[in-house]
Design a protein around this motif. Structure first.
Motif, PDB file in Angstrom:
ATOM      1  N   LYS A 113      -2.295   4.709  -7.537  1.00  6.30           N
ATOM      2  CA  LYS A 113      -2.592   4.869  -6.112  1.00  6.30           C
ATOM      3  C   LYS A 113      -2.734   6.343  -5.729  1.00  6.30           C
ATOM      4  O   LYS A 113      -3.576   6.692  -4.905  1.00  6.30           O
ATOM      5  CB  LYS A 113      -1.483   4.203  -5.275  1.00  6.30           C
ATOM      6  N   THR A 114      -1.917   7.210  -6.316  1.00  8.73           N
ATOM      7  CA  THR A 114      -1.948   8.633  -5.962  1.00  8.73           C
ATOM      8  C   THR A 114      -3.314   9.247  -6.215  1.00  8.73           C
ATOM      9  O   THR A 114      -3.864   9.959  -5.362  1.00  8.73           O
ATOM     10  CB  THR A 114      -0.870   9.408  -6.746  1.00  8.73           C
ATOM     11  N   ILE A 115      -3.889   8.983  -7.382  1.00  5.17           N
ATOM     12  CA  ILE A 115      -5.203   9.519  -7.711  1.00  5.17           C
ATOM     13  C   ILE A 115      -6.247   9.003  -6.727  1.00  5.17           C
ATOM     14  O   ILE A 115      -7.156   9.732  -6.316  1.00  5.17           O
ATOM     15  CB  ILE A 115      -5.588   9.152  -9.156  1.00  5.17           C
ATOM     16  N   SER A 116      -6.114   7.746  -6.312  1.00  8.38           N
ATOM     17  CA  SER A 116      -7.080   7.155  -5.380  1.00  8.38           C
ATOM     18  C   SER A 116      -7.113   7.921  -4.064  1.00  8.38           C
ATOM     19  O   SER A 116      -8.182   8.324  -3.588  1.00  8.38           O
ATOM     20  CB  SER A 116      -6.733   5.688  -5.125  1.00  8.38           C
ATOM     21  N   PHE A 117      -5.955   8.128  -3.437  1.00  7.68           N
ATOM     22  CA  PHE A 117      -5.995   8.787  -2.130  1.00  7.68           C
ATOM     23  C   PHE A 117      -6.263  10.282  -2.247  1.00  7.68           C
ATOM     24  O   PHE A 117      -6.833  10.881  -1.332  1.00  7.68           O
ATOM     25  CB  PHE A 117      -4.765   8.476  -1.272  1.00  7.68           C
ATOM     26  N   LEU A 118      -5.911  10.902  -3.377  1.00  2.92           N
ATOM     27  CA  LEU A 118      -6.230  12.316  -3.555  1.00  2.92           C
ATOM     28  C   LEU A 118      -7.737  12.526  -3.694  1.00  2.92           C
ATOM     29  O   LEU A 118      -8.311  13.426  -3.077  1.00  2.92           O
ATOM     30  CB  LEU A 118      -5.506  12.876  -4.776  1.00  2.92           C
ATOM     31  N   ILE A 119      -8.388  11.718  -4.521  1.00  8.42           N
ATOM     32  CA  ILE A 119      -9.835  11.848  -4.697  1.00  8.42           C
ATOM     33  C   ILE A 119     -10.545  11.653  -3.365  1.00  8.42           C
ATOM     34  O   ILE A 119     -11.462  12.405  -3.005  1.00  8.42           O
ATOM     35  CB  ILE A 119     -10.349  10.830  -5.740  1.00  8.42           C
ATOM     36  N   ALA A 120     -10.128  10.645  -2.602  1.00  9.85           N
ATOM     37  CA  ALA A 120     -10.769  10.365  -1.319  1.00  9.85           C
ATOM     38  C   ALA A 120     -10.589  11.523  -0.338  1.00  9.85           C
ATOM     39  O   ALA A 120     -11.537  11.928   0.354  1.00  9.85           O
ATOM     40  CB  ALA A 120     -10.205   9.075  -0.728  1.00  9.85           C
ATOM     41  N   ALA A 121      -9.383  12.069  -0.270  1.00  7.06           N
ATOM     42  CA  ALA A 121      -9.123  13.175   0.654  1.00  7.06           C
ATOM     43  C   ALA A 121      -9.896  14.426   0.260  1.00  7.06           C
ATOM     44  O   ALA A 121     -10.506  15.098   1.106  1.00  7.06           O
ATOM     45  CB  ALA A 121      -7.626  13.469   0.701  1.00  7.06           C
ATOM     46  N   VAL A 122      -9.889  14.752  -1.013  1.00  5.15           N
ATOM     47  CA  VAL A 122     -10.598  15.942  -1.500  1.00  5.15           C
ATOM     48  C   VAL A 122     -12.099  15.801  -1.272  1.00  5.15           C
ATOM     49  O   VAL A 122     -12.770  16.732  -0.813  1.00  5.15           O
ATOM     50  CB  VAL A 122     -10.297  16.165  -3.000  1.00  5.15           C
ATOM     51  N   THR A 297      -6.895   7.059   8.510  1.00  9.65           N
ATOM     52  CA  THR A 297      -5.516   6.801   8.109  1.00  9.65           C
ATOM     53  C   THR A 297      -5.500   5.791   6.971  1.00  9.65           C
ATOM     54  O   THR A 297      -6.212   4.789   7.022  1.00  9.65           O
ATOM     55  CB  THR A 297      -4.694   6.256   9.286  1.00  9.65           C
ATOM     56  N   SER A 298      -4.698   6.072   5.963  1.00  8.38           N
ATOM     57  CA  SER A 298      -4.533   5.105   4.873  1.00  8.38           C
ATOM     58  C   SER A 298      -3.061   4.952   4.542  1.00  8.38           C
ATOM     59  O   SER A 298      -2.297   5.921   4.571  1.00  8.38           O
ATOM     60  CB  SER A 298      -5.327   5.538   3.625  1.00  8.38           C
ATOM     61  N   CYS A 299      -2.654   3.722   4.256  1.00  8.25           N
ATOM     62  CA  CYS A 299      -1.265   3.383   3.945  1.00  8.25           C
ATOM     63  C   CYS A 299      -1.213   2.787   2.547  1.00  8.25           C
ATOM     64  O   CYS A 299      -2.008   1.895   2.221  1.00  8.25           O
ATOM     65  CB  CYS A 299      -0.721   2.380   4.965  1.00  8.25           C
ATOM     66  N   TRP A 300      -0.240   3.240   1.734  1.00  6.36           N
ATOM     67  CA  TRP A 300      -0.167   2.840   0.333  1.00  6.36           C
ATOM     68  C   TRP A 300       1.262   2.486  -0.046  1.00  6.36           C
ATOM     69  O   TRP A 300       2.205   3.193   0.318  1.00  6.36           O
ATOM     70  CB  TRP A 300      -0.642   3.982  -0.563  1.00  6.36           C
ATOM     71  N   SER A 301       1.444   1.401  -0.790  1.00  8.86           N
ATOM     72  CA  SER A 301       2.764   1.060  -1.318  1.00  8.86           C
ATOM     73  C   SER A 301       2.630  -0.099  -2.296  1.00  8.86           C
ATOM     74  O   SER A 301       1.594  -0.765  -2.355  1.00  8.86           O
ATOM     75  CB  SER A 301       3.728   0.677  -0.193  1.00  8.86           C
ATOM     76  N   ALA A 302       3.689  -0.313  -3.058  1.00  8.31           N
ATOM     77  CA  ALA A 302       3.747  -1.485  -3.933  1.00  8.31           C
ATOM     78  C   ALA A 302       4.314  -2.685  -3.188  1.00  8.31           C
ATOM     79  O   ALA A 302       4.171  -3.823  -3.643  1.00  8.31           O
ATOM     80  CB  ALA A 302       4.602  -1.192  -5.169  1.00  8.31           C
ATOM     81  N   THR A 303       4.955  -2.442  -2.062  1.00 11.69           N
ATOM     82  CA  THR A 303       5.546  -3.517  -1.256  1.00 11.69           C
ATOM     83  C   THR A 303       5.203  -3.265   0.209  1.00 11.69           C
ATOM     84  O   THR A 303       5.347  -2.146   0.690  1.00 11.69           O
ATOM     85  CB  THR A 303       7.072  -3.561  -1.425  1.00 11.69           C
ATOM     86  N   MET A 304       4.772  -4.293   0.894  1.00  9.23           N
ATOM     87  CA  MET A 304       4.372  -4.123   2.289  1.00  9.23           C
ATOM     88  C   MET A 304       4.600  -5.425   3.038  1.00  9.23           C
ATOM     89  O   MET A 304       3.863  -6.408   2.853  1.00  9.23           O
ATOM     90  CB  MET A 304       2.902  -3.725   2.371  1.00  9.23           C
ATOM     91  N   GLY A 305       5.628  -5.448   3.873  1.00  9.65           N
ATOM     92  CA  GLY A 305       5.901  -6.635   4.666  1.00  9.65           C
ATOM     93  C   GLY A 305       4.896  -6.794   5.796  1.00  9.65           C
ATOM     94  O   GLY A 305       4.261  -5.822   6.223  1.00  9.65           O
ATOM     95  N   SER A 306       4.754  -8.005   6.299  1.00  8.82           N
ATOM     96  CA  SER A 306       3.804  -8.252   7.384  1.00  8.82           C
ATOM     97  C   SER A 306       4.170  -7.466   8.637  1.00  8.82           C
ATOM     98  O   SER A 306       3.296  -7.076   9.422  1.00  8.82           O
ATOM     99  CB  SER A 306       3.745  -9.754   7.696  1.00  8.82           C
ATOM    100  N   ASN A 307       5.465  -7.207   8.842  1.00 12.02           N
ATOM    101  CA  ASN A 307       5.877  -6.425  10.011  1.00 12.02           C
ATOM    102  C   ASN A 307       5.386  -4.990   9.923  1.00 12.02           C
ATOM    103  O   ASN A 307       5.001  -4.367  10.920  1.00 12.02           O
ATOM    104  CB  ASN A 307       7.403  -6.450  10.155  1.00 12.02           C
ATOM    105  N   ILE A 308       5.355  -4.435   8.709  1.00 11.82           N
ATOM    106  CA  ILE A 308       4.868  -3.065   8.514  1.00 11.82           C
ATOM    107  C   ILE A 308       3.362  -3.013   8.737  1.00 11.82           C
ATOM    108  O   ILE A 308       2.838  -2.085   9.372  1.00 11.82           O
ATOM    109  CB  ILE A 308       5.228  -2.560   7.105  1.00 11.82           C
TER     110      ILE A 308
END
Length: 525
Positions: A113-122, A297-308
């Motif tokens: 995931k880290t490489i994904s958002f870094l490439i996109a931001a750069v 805005t982008s949100c990244w995680s291995a776990t994400m509840g519906s409330n989040i």
């Protein structure tokens, strides 16, 4: 009797209305449309199809990136050029995507995931500057990446520096003395602007740990004690823990604050933690300070509840309404099953009866005396997780002489937690990465995102309190599909209610993970 019947009829009507309302809500939820964007076939396509910088493409090749992981093949096309990713066959779906999309990704630990958002931001920064004929080394802050811990922040910076070599862009980790004077834009702070521009920045110092947010009482003390003289920080991408950046934004004259109008990319790494009550107020404070109408805005995680997910959606819509702009399309990517542990490691649940039994079981892992045919052995280096700082320190004292002198003795066992000074934490991390420490006892400060390529296993000395905590802890091994990792969880009779949750995660991971395809869902606001 008639009144009773009338009342009953009225109740029936009310009940029908409630059912209809519930059905309408369900219908709206089901209106999230399925997208089928073109997946990324190889990292070479980032240059040939999506037009990223030649230098960035070369840096990716130099770092050994060839075949994208599931989260990379799914996220990068939509983050770089969504209108190209969707193609002519979904022209209607692609309408309005020229401004890009907001993004929410749920993918396993260690999946890239880290490489994904870094490439996109750069790529976003370089593309905008090329279009506006602005030099790439302008050093105007355009991307902010928020992470919950100091260790994760520095890891992201290290990865970013590899991608940015030769591009002229600069990525920095926020520290408690850093000043971003070019980003001060509020009306109330104009009177004190000249004074604050003289405040300094020690760019090479380690960032403050932010596992626990700073209290309201601590912030003013920091502002009084930490003013230094020096040059302002020059960064294109800033990686920070929530309190560090928010303390800077709120520093200055009473009643004033700073905003970040030049920021066009906001990344929440481990978003479920950043939007949890522990960090939520700080994260929202930074989010609000990013006032550019074109913010992605982008949100990244291995776990994400519906409330989040709901919180993120509400914030995006509220922000758009406040700025008077239409919200971007929100794309949600789920790789495999949500909230499941990586399947390429061996999971063990070990009943120890008592706390003393946990200690004995851990000592047996350190110095096995008999053949264990319950699965592959746990080989150093490995991590041992406890629930509290005190327990981590006590366990370290118990075990530090358990490794024989001829094998390195007490130097092979170390503890890392939020109670240590920044310099101590950095030293322990360096020793563990270098292979000098074989057993690292820690708390959940290291459960999130930190990548140790050679970790062979994880021991949950204390049962994690939730399925998400288990997923992230055991995700420190088996990174990037590496086989052979072992995750051992000790439990006593008192832990049985929590173990059931862990057992369910393990069972779901093994049974369903491999058969679940990558899914793309567009959220229509």
């Amino acid at each position: 009797v008639k009144k009773s019947k009338k009342k009953k009829k009225s109740c029936s009507s009310s009940s029908s209305s409630q059912v209809a309302a519930a059905a309408e809500t369900t219908k709206k939820k089901d209106e999230r449309r399925q997208l089928t964007p073109q997946p990324l076939g190889s990292f070479g396509e980032l240059r040939s199809v999506y037009g990223i910088s030649r230098r960035v493409a070369e840096n990716l090749v130099a770092q050994g990136y060839r075949e994208p992981t599931e989260v990379q093949l799914g996220s990068l096309p939509m983050l770089l050029r969504p209108e190209i990713a969707l193609g002519a066959e979904e022209e209607e779906e692609g309408e309005g995507l020229e401004r890009g999309v907001d993004f929410l990704a749920v993918a396993p630990t260690g999946s890239g995931k880290t490489i994904s958002f870094l490439i996109a931001a750069v790529n976003g920064i370089m593309r905008r500057r090329w279009q506006d004929k602005v030099p790439q080394d302008t050093h105007e802050l355009e991307a902010v990446i928020i992470a919950p811990t100091r260790e994760l922040s520095h890891q992201i910076v290290n990865e970013g520096q590899k991608i940015l070599q030769g591009t002229g862009l600069r990525i920095l980790a926020m520290n408690k003395h850093m000043q971003l004077s070019a980003e001060k834009q509020t009306l109330r702070e104009e009177e004190g602007e000249e004074e604050e521009e003289e405040s300094g920045s020690d760019e090479d110092e380690d960032a403050e740990s932010d596992q626990e947010p700073a209290s309201a009482k601590e912030a003013p003390q920091k502002k009084e004690k930490k003013k230094k003289t020096g040059s302002v920080a020059k960064a294109d991408l800033l990686v920070t823990t929530p309190a560090l950046l928010l303390n800077f934004l709120n520093s200055g004259p009473a009643g004033s604050s700073k905003v970040l109008p030049s920021v066009r990319d906001l990344v929440l790494d481990e978003a479920d933690v950043l939007l949890d009550p522990l960090f939520r107020e700080q994260t929202f404070g930074i989010w609000t300070a990013c006032t550019n109408p074109d913010l992605r805005t982008s949100c990244w995680s291995a776990t994400m509840g519906s409330n989040i997910e709901s919180l993120a959606t509400e914030k995006l819509n509220a922000r758009a309404a406040l700025l008077g702009v239409s919200p971007r399309p929100l794309v949600r990517l789920v790789v495999g099953l949500k909230d499941t542990a990586v399947p390429n490691i061996t999971h063990k649940l070990t009943y120890t009866a008592s706390e003393q039994g946990k200690l004995l079981a851990l000592r047996q892992l350190l110095r096995p005396t008999a053949k264990d045919d319950s699965g592959p052995p746990l080989r150093p280096p490995f991590l041992v997780f406890t629930q509290t700082i005190d327990r981590a320190g006590a366990l370290h004292e118990e075990l530090k002489y358990d490794i024989p002198l001829e094998a390195g003795g007490s130097a092979r066992i170390a503890a890392l937690h939020g109670g240590l000074a920044d310099a101590e934490r950095s030293a322990v991390m360096r020793r563990f990465r270098a292979g000098e420490v074989w057993v690292l006892i820690t708390t959940d400060v290291l459960a999130r995102g930190v990548d140790f390529a050679g970790v062979n296993g994880v021991v949950n000395y204390d049962v994690p309190g939730s399925s998400a905590a288990y997923v992230h802890r055991v995700g420190r091994t088996g990174r990037a599909g590496r086989e052979g990792g072992v995750a051992v969880t000790f439990y006593t009779k008192e832990d049985i209610p929590f173990v059931k949750t862990v057992a369910n995660v393990i069972a779901a991971s093994k049974k369903l993970y491999a058969s679940t395809p990558t899914r793309f869902v567009k959220w229509v606001s």
